[in-house]
Design a protein around this motif. Structure first.
Motif: not given
Length: 371
Positions: A159-163, A212-228
């Motif tokens: 979050m700090k990378a995008v706000t 898309r912005a969160l996906t890009e900022a999260g890539a170096p931190h191992g972020l992936i999309p998650c479902g219910l």
């Protein structure tokens, strides 16, 4: 005649990512993108990105908004500070739980009530009915928001990378207006996973840009999309109740072990006060079944509705059950007779299709993050 499910603003994006979609409370929602276990573990160890746009936002405004919400809900909303949030419930006159809610105070006379997707219309109808006589307005804002969530230990760094909003000063159960990746948002430090994280309320037309912005900022931190699906196992490990499972109209907050959310000391009457007073007294004199955790000794998974047994008798019922990726064993939440609720109680099992599988009784939650 069945109606077509509602689609979130991110529907096409989910499908482009190969999500398995499912009907959930009238919405087409991503169940998983690839591996439920991988998504679960990403949130526990790194970060996950969720679309929660099916949740129901209801705005309450006016000079008597706080007084109205304190009357309509069991909590004391008048004591919620600007920029803070509170977990509470709305009940029937007989004390039965209609839904559990989060109420955000957005300004001096403005609040946002967030209801579960399956109950949003019911909550809206109840609030609309109860507002009579108060100088306040109830507005259906379900179409005004998309809701994204970043959850997991890496979520603050992402979050700090995008706000440039003051995330360090943003406490748990608080929210502040800000800009995230160029998008105006209400940034809330809330979630339903047992991890640190943020929920971002934005206009639907901005949802894809933000994702898309969160996906890009999260890539170096191992972020992936998650479902219910992984959201359910994450909240189960964290001992968080799910409406329709641990919470129903057949239970009062005291039956659910959540009597602490009922604030009898607040000024004025509130819906359900008399019934809840009686429920509180009952809980003192004759403890109701207690919500406990169960950990399997074997590999068979308990499901909601399965009987909990001891000494050849039914002593309770499973409300939620699943394999726990974090513990590596099947787990369940269940309401059991008070005599069998103490952690370590021996001889407790779950009747899984006629076989009594042994289970260990434990205190909730199963998992608690390190601060």
């Amino acid at each position: 005649m069945s109606t077509a499910p509602r689609l979130t603003a991110l529907d096409a994006l989910h499908r482009s990512l190969g999500a398995t979609m499912t009907d959930f409370a009238g919405w087409d929602m991503p169940l998983r993108y690839a591996s439920e276990r991988d998504e679960h573990n990403a949130v526990r160890t790194r970060a996950g990105l969720f679309d929660l746009s099916h949740m129901g936002e209801i705005t309450v405004t006016g000079p008597e908004a706080a007084a109205f919400l304190s009357y309509a809900l069991v909590g004391n909303i008048a004591t919620v500070g600007n920029g803070r949030a509170r977990y509470t419930m709305i009940v029937q006159e007989d004390g039965g739980i209609v839904d559990d809610l989060i109420v955000y105070r957005l300004g001096d006379t403005e609040y946002m009530v967030v209801a579960n997707a399956g109950n949003a219309q019911i909550v809206l109808d109840a609030l609309t009915e109860r507002v009579s006589g108060f100088d306040a307005e109830v507005r259906d804002d379900r179409d005004a928001y998309a809701l994204l969530a970043v959850q997991g230990p890496e979520s603050p760094a992402i979050m700090k990378a995008v706000t440039d909003a003051d995330l360090d000063g943003l406490k748990y159960y608080a929210g502040l207006p800000g800009t995230v990746a160029g998008v105006p948002a209400l940034i809330a430090r809330t979630g339903y996973t047992g991890e640190d994280g943020f929920e971002l309320f934005v206009a639907p037309e901005h949802a894809e840009q933000l994702w898309r912005a969160l996906t890009e900022a999260g890539a170096p931190h191992g972020l992936i999309p998650c479902g219910l699906s992984c959201r359910d196992t994450l909240r189960l490990e964290a001992g968080m109740p799910l409406y329709g499972h641990e919470l129903t109209t057949a239970l009062t907050p005291f039956d659910a072990g959540l009597g602490r959310v009922v604030k009898f000391e607040k000024e004025g009457d509130f819906v359900g006060r008399e019934a809840l007073t009686a429920a509180a007294e009952r809980a003192e004199s004759a403890p109701p079944r207690k919500l406990v955790g169960l950990i399997a000794e074997g590999r068979r998974v308990p499901r909601a509705g399965f009987p909990v047994v001891a000494d050849g008798k039914v002593i309770g019922e499973v409300t939620s059950g699943a394999p726990s990726p974090t513990l590596g064993k099947p787990i369940a939440m269940a309401y059991v007779d008070a005599a069998f609720a103490a952690p370590g109680t021996e001889g407790v099992g779950v009747d899984i299709r006629g076989t009594h599988e042994p289970y260990e009784v434990v205190a909730l939650p199963f998992y608690k993050r390190q601060k």
